[in-house]
Enzyme design. Structure first.
Site, PDB file in Angstrom:
ATOM      1  N   HIS A 100      78.676  37.121  49.657  1.00  0.00           N
ATOM      2  CA  HIS A 100      79.795  37.970  50.051  1.00  0.00           C
ATOM      3  C   HIS A 100      80.572  37.213  51.130  1.00  0.00           C
ATOM      4  O   HIS A 100      79.996  36.414  51.873  1.00  0.00           O
ATOM      5  CB  HIS A 100      79.331  39.288  50.664  1.00  0.00           C
ATOM      6  N   ASP A 103      79.042  37.511  54.488  1.00  0.00           N
ATOM      7  CA  ASP A 103      77.739  36.849  54.629  1.00  0.00           C
ATOM      8  C   ASP A 103      77.905  35.497  55.297  1.00  0.00           C
ATOM      9  O   ASP A 103      77.062  35.073  56.092  1.00  0.00           O
ATOM     10  CB  ASP A 103      77.093  36.595  53.259  1.00  0.00           C
TER      11      ASP A 103
END
Length: 440
Positions: A100, A103
């Site tokens: 993501h 992330d």
């Protein structure tokens, strides 16, 4: 000293080895049905569970003490996390990873900060990919963690939230394209409702469809050749999600004319939460023409939530691979480990144990599925079961040669009296067990 410096690269040592940091069944170069195991499996490690999750749960704080999770400069910690991640990918020998946007980069305090931080980290990830040879299977945007998304992203009642989400997806899709990603995933974790009392279902579905149409347009505008994938899940975090399961997603795509643009990324634990088997969701995706990729994990049958454990059932995965192999295998997709170690598994080695064991399970299942496909008695018996539909009478029905009335008249004139035929389920189950366990 790097975080995994004391851990050697994982090698194939065969089933007789008792080394816990070695592959016992996964031999990347072993050929199965004309391709190597690595080519069949296309294994990816996810960023979020492996390097982002701090080991917390709803009853307790983070149990892990990863260096990149300690206080300090946010971008420096993001680079430290990336260094550890690529060391892990390289030592594990996995060809792909997934992430993501948030992330890999700190979100910052504004949309501008988000964009700047993400751009810097995309540059850094590109350098790490080039140095290691590890590739991006897919990227995505986190449109569910921040409180702004409590009422959804695309389905939010506030158009400013829709705009923020669109900005994140725009940047994440651009980054995926730049990093050579082969897919882009859309998971609507908050695209659903908590109560119907404050929800306009038609409006929210229309908003979601508009958002997806904008993503499709942007994909083509920038020249991204990868696949767009929706990841079905029935609930959690919302009470009810609009991407409930494969069939629901397909119906939604058809309703809004998106069925030729978007496919599905199927997670095993999401299938079980929807009351389906993993096998069912994969088979259904192929039947509907929307199969894309897989998130490999498992749930706990005693728990009603998404536990994201590492897969450990050769039986379950054999049937999943049987469907994938008999339909030609992965194209842009692969096997992404959307799985995490348990909260008590605090040692760096535990991250390797989880992935090594799961990769061995994939390898075993692949080989067992290949046995089923090579001499496909299941398919032969299945075709035999429907053989009458290939005869002239069956084909006349399917091709429109009868109306309902004329078919009824014909059946009465011929005195149709069909006999029930065995479904032979027990025989079919024995064939599967023979492939898995070598029974004769």
């Amino acid at each position: 000293m790097s975080y995994f410096e004391h851990i050697p690269a994982i090698r194939y040592e065969g089933p007789q080895s008792d080394n816990p940091l070695a592959y016992h069944h996964y031999d990347a170069e072993k050929r199965v049905l004309g391709k190597t195991m690595a080519e069949h499996l296309r294994i990816a490690v996810c960023y979020w569970h492996t390097f982002v999750w701090p080991g917390h749960d709803i009853f307790g704080q983070g149990a892990f003490q990863r260096p990149w999770q300690q206080p300090g400069d946010a971008l420096e910690r993001a680079r430290l996390k990336a260094d550890a991640a690529f060391e892990f990918f390289t030592k594990l020998g996995t060809p792909f990873y997934t992430f993501h946007d948030t992330d890999v980069a700190p979100e910052g305090d504004s949309l501008r900060e988000y964009a700047a931080n993400f751009a810097r980290m995309v540059d850094y990830l590109g350098e790490r990919q080039q140095a290691s040879g590890v590739r991006l299977l897919w990227g995505t945007a986190n449109l569910f963690s921040h409180p702004r998304f409590a009422a959804g992203a695309a389905t939010n009642p506030n158009p400013d939230v829709f705009a923020w989400a669109a900005t994140q997806v725009c940047h994440a899709l651009d980054a995926t394209h730049r990093l050579g990603g082969e897919n882009y995933v859309l998971w609507g974790g908050r695209e659903g409702y908590e109560t119907l009392l404050n929800t306009d279902l038609k409006r929210e579905r229309d908003q979601f469809a508009r958002f997806l149409s904008m993503v499709v347009e942007h994909k083509h505008r920038i020249g991204f050749k990868g696949a767009l994938l929706i990841e079905p899940k029935p609930q959690e975090p919302t009470k009810h999600q609009y991407d409930y399961d494969v069939a629901t997603v397909h119906g939604f795509l058809v309703q809004y004319g998106l069925q030729n643009e978007i496919r599905v990324n199927i997670e095993a634990n999401h299938a079980t939460l929807a009351g389906h088997s993993f096998h069912h969701e994969i088979a259904n995706a192929f039947a509907l023409g929307v199969f894309g990729s897989v998130d490999a994990n498992r749930g706990d049958p005693q728990n009603g939530w998404d536990t994201d454990q590492f897969p450990n059932s050769v039986e379950e995965l054999t049937l999943a691979f049987y469907e994938i192999l008999r339909h030609g295998g992965f194209t842009t997709g692969g096997m992404n480990f959307d799985a995490k170690v348990r909260r008590q598994s605090v040692d760096p080695e535990d991250l390797f144990y989880g992935h090594v064991g799961a990769i061995d399970v994939l390898a075993l299942a692949l080989e067992r599925a290949a046995v089923l496909v090579e001499n496909d008695r299941l398919d032969a018996l299945r075709r035999q079961r429907y053989a009458q539909w290939d005869d002239a009478f069956g084909q006349k029905i399917l091709s429109g040669g009868y109306t309902l009335q004329s078919l009824a008249d014909d059946a009465l004139a011929r005195g149709v009296d069909p006999r029930h035929a065995s479904g032979a389920q027990e025989r079919l189950e024995n064939i599967v067990n023979q492939a898995i366990y070598g029974l004769r």
